[in-house]
Design a protein around this motif. Structure first.
Motif, PDB file in Angstrom:
ATOM      1  N   LEU A  28     -12.365   2.039   0.608  1.00  0.00           N
ATOM      2  CA  LEU A  28     -12.215   0.692   1.161  1.00  0.00           C
ATOM      3  C   LEU A  28     -13.128   0.496   2.369  1.00  0.00           C
ATOM      4  O   LEU A  28     -13.717  -0.585   2.550  1.00  0.00           O
ATOM      5  N   ALA A  29     -13.245   1.530   3.206  1.00  0.00           N
ATOM      6  CA  ALA A  29     -14.112   1.427   4.381  1.00  0.00           C
ATOM      7  C   ALA A  29     -15.572   1.261   3.964  1.00  0.00           C
ATOM      8  O   ALA A  29     -16.309   0.459   4.556  1.00  0.00           O
ATOM      9  N   ARG A  30     -16.009   2.009   2.942  1.00  0.00           N
ATOM     10  CA  ARG A  30     -17.378   1.842   2.448  1.00  0.00           C
ATOM     11  C   ARG A  30     -17.566   0.472   1.813  1.00  0.00           C
ATOM     12  O   ARG A  30     -18.639  -0.132   1.913  1.00  0.00           O
ATOM     13  N   ALA A  55       3.607   5.476  -2.661  1.00  0.00           N
ATOM     14  CA  ALA A  55       2.185   5.219  -2.447  1.00  0.00           C
ATOM     15  C   ALA A  55       1.893   3.742  -2.282  1.00  0.00           C
ATOM     16  O   ALA A  55       0.858   3.364  -1.726  1.00  0.00           O
ATOM     17  N   VAL A  56       2.807   2.889  -2.747  1.00  0.00           N
ATOM     18  CA  VAL A  56       2.584   1.447  -2.630  1.00  0.00           C
ATOM     19  C   VAL A  56       2.470   1.038  -1.162  1.00  0.00           C
ATOM     20  O   VAL A  56       1.756   0.069  -0.837  1.00  0.00           O
ATOM     21  N   LEU A  57       3.120   1.769  -0.251  1.00  0.00           N
ATOM     22  CA  LEU A  57       3.015   1.453   1.171  1.00  0.00           C
ATOM     23  C   LEU A  57       1.599   1.678   1.674  1.00  0.00           C
ATOM     24  O   LEU A  57       1.027   0.833   2.391  1.00  0.00           O
ATOM     25  N   LEU A  71      -5.026  -2.603   1.550  1.00  0.00           N
ATOM     26  CA  LEU A  71      -5.420  -3.935   1.081  1.00  0.00           C
ATOM     27  C   LEU A  71      -5.207  -4.986   2.153  1.00  0.00           C
ATOM     28  O   LEU A  71      -5.994  -5.933   2.286  1.00  0.00           O
ATOM     29  N   LEU A  72      -4.141  -4.832   2.946  1.00  0.00           N
ATOM     30  CA  LEU A  72      -3.900  -5.771   4.035  1.00  0.00           C
ATOM     31  C   LEU A  72      -5.005  -5.692   5.076  1.00  0.00           C
ATOM     32  O   LEU A  72      -5.452  -6.719   5.614  1.00  0.00           O
ATOM     33  N   ALA A  73      -5.474  -4.468   5.340  1.00  0.00           N
ATOM     34  CA  ALA A  73      -6.586  -4.304   6.282  1.00  0.00           C
ATOM     35  C   ALA A  73      -7.849  -4.976   5.761  1.00  0.00           C
ATOM     36  O   ALA A  73      -8.611  -5.578   6.527  1.00  0.00           O
ATOM     37  N   ILE A  74      -8.070  -4.907   4.445  1.00  0.00           N
ATOM     38  CA  ILE A  74      -9.226  -5.574   3.845  1.00  0.00           C
ATOM     39  C   ILE A  74      -9.111  -7.084   3.994  1.00  0.00           C
ATOM     40  O   ILE A  74     -10.095  -7.784   4.263  1.00  0.00           O
ATOM     41  N   CYS A  75      -7.922  -7.606   3.820  1.00  0.00           N
ATOM     42  CA  CYS A  75      -7.724  -9.049   3.960  1.00  0.00           C
ATOM     43  C   CYS A  75      -8.056  -9.511   5.377  1.00  0.00           C
ATOM     44  O   CYS A  75      -8.666 -10.571   5.572  1.00  0.00           O
TER      45      CYS A  75
END
Length: 298
Positions: A244-246, A274-276, A282-286
């Motif tokens: 995600l960082a890349r 793992a859903v947490l 994904l929240l960080a990506i948003c």
């Protein structure tokens, strides 16, 4: 000693095969990763994911027969040896090596020391109740019935089995000791992945410190003496966050988005919790790409 060497030998063969197959998958994805620890970790993760899906497909069709497992194992091992010979057995000019500082050597050796202690614990037979009634008993039941079937007397058999399908590689070849050693190998992969990421961000010394810290972490050392799924879950989540960082840093990043999806899915196949981790990533990506959602002011 014979059982000790047998377990170690099978574990190395399994890890080698996973690595070479995962390396091919990484090549097909077209990802270019210069960081050696991270590239090796992602190759291993993709190899684990490939064989998990292979065993899952065969299990759902009732094809878990020893003869088929043996033939497939020999085919993939043969391919791995051939691929390795094509890539590394030719004479090449040795890369220029820069001798590390004594402090960096001490950090590396400290991590190796804790990894050696974990390996020593992995050679003993499985006695922990959680592994016997969940992680290994369901595998034994499925193996006896030649595939994934309803184990109605065991509540735990309805949980995700991404880690257990990975342990199946060693459980089939030798038994619980090799399955435990594969868990120890994953702890080393966690340290590799964390060290590679830290090294990429803060330098070699910090990366080696992360290597030693992960292997010396009490939760890790307490988890490798039995066959559990928590360390493999952590391994997939570390690489999921890295992908995600890349994805956030690179313009042509659809390949990293695909890789993140594969690694996040692999984490979800290991354990429900793992859903947490996936949700946080994904929240960080948003938040990072909030302009894409036309939300410039939160």
């Amino acid at each position: 000693w014979a059982s000790f060497l047998k377990s170690l030998f099978f574990s190395i063969l399994i890890a080698f095969t996973l690595w070479r197959v995962g390396r091919k998958i990484l090549h097909w994805l077209g990802l270019e990763i210069e960081n050696i620890p991270l590239r090796f970790s992602i190759e291993m993760a993709l190899g684990i994911l490939f064989f998990n899906n292979l065993w899952l497909g065969l299990g759902l069709n009732g094809l878990w027969f020893d003869s088929l497992f043996l033939v497939l194992g020999l085919v993939f091992l043969g391919f791995s040896l051939w691929d390795f010979s094509q890539a590394y057995m030719k004479f090449q000019k040795l890369p220029r090596f820069e001798w590390p500082s004594w402090f960096e050597i001490a950090l590396g050796c400290l991590g190796v020391l804790f990894l050696g202690l974990s390996l020593a614990q992995g050679f003993t037979p499985e006695v922990y109740y959680d592994s016997l009634v969940y992680h290994l008993s369901t595998l034994s039941f499925w193996k006896f019935h030649h595939g994934i079937s309803n184990f109605y007397t065991n509540l735990y058999s309805n949980y995700p089995f991404g880690a257990e399908l990975y342990f199946l590689n060693g459980f089939f070849l030798q038994g619980s000791e090799t399955a435990k050693l594969l868990n120890v190998f994953v702890s080393a992969l966690c340290a590799f992945a964390a060290a590679g990421w830290v090294m990429e961000e803060a330098g070699t010394t910090s990366g080696l410190l992360a290597w030693a810290t992960v292997l010396a972490f009490p939760w890790v050392s307490a988890s490798v003496w039995t066959t559990r799924n928590d360390i493999l879950l952590t391994f997939f989540l570390i690489l999921f966050f890295y992908a995600l960082a890349r994805f956030t840093r690179e313009k042509q990043s659809w390949k990293w988005a695909l890789t993140a999806g594969l690694l996040g899915g692999a984490a979800l196949s290991v354990k429900y919790t793992a859903v947490l981790g996936v949700y946080v990533g994904l929240l960080a990506i948003c938040f990072t790409f909030r302009e894409n959602f036309r939300l410039r002011h939160w």
